[in-house]
Scaffold this active site. Structure first.
Site, PDB file in Angstrom:
ATOM      1  N   ASP A  89       1.082  -1.034   0.113  1.00 45.80           N
ATOM      2  CA  ASP A  89       0.067   0.046  -0.177  1.00 45.80           C
ATOM      3  C   ASP A  89       0.898   1.352   0.180  1.00 45.80           C
ATOM      4  O   ASP A  89       2.134   1.117   0.213  1.00 45.80           O
ATOM      5  CB  ASP A  89      -1.060  -0.542   1.434  1.00 45.80           C
ATOM      6  N   SER A  90       0.629   1.913  -0.340  1.00 43.06           N
ATOM      7  CA  SER A  90       0.879   3.299  -0.208  1.00 43.06           C
ATOM      8  C   SER A  90       1.772   4.133   0.648  1.00 43.06           C
ATOM      9  O   SER A  90       2.420   5.557   0.184  1.00 43.06           O
ATOM     10  CB  SER A  90       0.339   4.569  -1.465  1.00 43.06           C
ATOM     11  N   PHE A  93      -3.239   5.410   3.624  1.00 40.35           N
ATOM     12  CA  PHE A  93      -3.834   5.301   4.735  1.00 40.35           C
ATOM     13  C   PHE A  93      -3.550   5.687   6.026  1.00 40.35           C
ATOM     14  O   PHE A  93      -4.635   6.073   7.301  1.00 40.35           O
ATOM     15  CB  PHE A  93      -4.076   4.077   4.878  1.00 40.35           C
ATOM     16  N   GLN A 194     -12.509   6.951  -4.374  1.00 39.33           N
ATOM     17  CA  GLN A 194     -11.537   7.865  -3.065  1.00 39.33           C
ATOM     18  C   GLN A 194     -13.804   8.898  -3.298  1.00 39.33           C
ATOM     19  O   GLN A 194     -13.933   8.741  -4.369  1.00 39.33           O
ATOM     20  CB  GLN A 194     -10.921   8.759  -2.290  1.00 39.33           C
ATOM     21  N   GLY A 221     -11.547   3.431   1.410  1.00 43.03           N
ATOM     22  CA  GLY A 221     -11.930   4.615   1.702  1.00 43.03           C
ATOM     23  C   GLY A 221     -13.405   3.920   2.383  1.00 43.03           C
ATOM     24  O   GLY A 221     -14.157   5.061   2.789  1.00 43.03           O
ATOM     25  N   HIS A 340      -4.848 -20.479  10.905  1.00 43.77           N
ATOM     26  CA  HIS A 340      -6.705 -21.884  11.092  1.00 43.77           C
ATOM     27  C   HIS A 340      -7.001 -20.142  10.276  1.00 43.77           C
ATOM     28  O   HIS A 340      -7.605 -20.964   9.282  1.00 43.77           O
ATOM     29  CB  HIS A 340      -7.451 -22.207  12.197  1.00 43.77           C
TER      30      HIS A 340
END
Length: 377
Positions: A89-90, A93, A194, A221, A340
């Site tokens: 990811d960038s 977030f 977004q 988002g 699991h």
């Protein structure tokens, strides 16, 4: 290259070809924020539990150990000994989650590190450089994830800036992929839609970013506080306006039922911390609901977590033993529960792909949701 093998309604059974191997979709990406799955899960375990893609966090790896360190060690694949695709990811977030530690400007975002407080700047170019150093298979564009309760005025301005940032990301990635010193010169770029829970802004943004002909498109988002009904409403509105011939990724989602519903709406990439986080707290997924292994009724239960499950925990250990480990705070208990849960998610994605191929996804989804019922037992 992404190819669609079969459609069943809006559900897609696809295949993404990458420099690090083929991804069969729909797919769940196992979340290893700092280049490891929390709960003592090794990359050798990921091979055993049917993991196709591992996801790591750009911001966290930039802070520690440092993306330059990872590059010197040959990139993230060599660093963590994983030969299949990795999505990073960038850092966008963290613009949302570290709201108290950042300032957003047109050039990018100024952070204070959550570890030691040092000042960090990250913009589109910096995010692409970090992800290039990490040499992931798929890099996510740098964006802002506005709060779902932000004003329309704020969300409009934020989305417009995210679009400008996306163009800068695309240009920077093209430059980086042309450099001889770049480890992965075939790194892919996914853009992010977004717009909070405002349909018109979301749809307009989807149309705008679709013009850029990226390798894939994410819906970001969501799963940040809005209702499941709002999530499904936004997906119903947005996904038809994203390129059907490219992967569609719903970021940070979610529960098994969320995934089943989103696949039905044309989404084929997912990630979420739920299986590992819940496992570390003794909550395990089964085809008949979620079990809380701390419950006293499992004290003498000699059955596996789920009868017939082929995960490393269920093949060998009982509910009673895993419960004991968890109560004793032994790391092995958390490890087995996490293994699991990740196996359950990965195996469910296999079932989803098979159902789409067979043209009976609607029936599979209805039965799966009815059986699971999402109740903690």
């Amino acid at each position: 290259m992404y190819e669609i093998i079969r459609r069943d309604g809006l559900a897609k059974r696809g295949r993404l070809h990458t420099v690090h191997g083929v991804v069969e979709t729909p797919v769940f990406m196992n979340v290893g924020t700092a280049a490891a799955i929390k709960g003592g899960v090794a990359t050798t375990d990921l091979q055993e539990i049917k993991t196709q893609v591992q996801l790591s966090n750009t911001y966290h790896l930039h802070v520690r150990p440092g993306d330059e360190v990872v590059k010197k060690l040959g990139g993230l694949h060599k660093f963590m000994v994983w030969d299949k695709p990795i999505l990073t990811d960038s850092g966008g977030f963290q613009v949302f989650s570290l709201a108290g530690l950042r300032k957003i400007k047109e050039e990018g975002v100024y952070f204070n590190s959550h570890i030691d407080g040092r000042k960090i700047f990250m913009g589109p170019e910096e995010s692409m450089q970090i992800q290039s150093n990490l040499a992931s298979t798929i890099a996510m564009a740098f964006d802002e994830c506005p709060s779902s309760v932000a004003s329309r005025e704020y969300i409009e301005a934020s989305v417009e800036r995210t679009t400008r940032w996306l163009v800068r990301c695309q240009e920077e990635m093209k430059r980086l992929n042309s450099l001889p010193e770049t480890i992965n010169r075939q790194q892919m770029l996914f853009g992010i839609n977004q717009g909070g829970i405002l349909e018109d802004i979301r749809v307009n943004h989807a149309k705008e970013i679709s013009k850029l002909d990226l390798d894939g498109y994410a819906v970001g988002g969501l799963a940040v506080g809005e209702s499941h009904e709002d999530m499904y409403r936004i997906l119903d509105a947005v996904v038809p306006h994203l390129p059907v011939n490219k992967p569609t990724y719903l970021m940070g989602v979610g529960t098994p039922i969320n995934i089943l519903e989103a696949v039905d709406r044309g989404v084929d990439f997912f990630d979420c911390v739920y299986p590992s986080r819940n496992g570390r707290h003794g909550h395990v997924y089964t085809n008949h609901g979620k079990l809380n292994l701390f419950n006293a009724k499992f004290e003498l239960d000699t059955r596996p977590i789920e009868e017939g499950c082929q995960c490393p925990a269920c093949r060998t250990y009982s509910r009673a033993y895993i419960r004991h480990l968890l109560k004793a705070k032994e790391m092995l208990g958390m490890r087995l529960a996490v293994l699991h849960n990740l196996y359950f998610y990965n195996n469910m994605m296999e079932e989803i792909r098979e159902a789409i191929e067979n043209g009976n996804y609607a029936e599979y989804k209805a039965k799966k949701i009815a059986d699971m019922s999402e109740k903690t037992c």
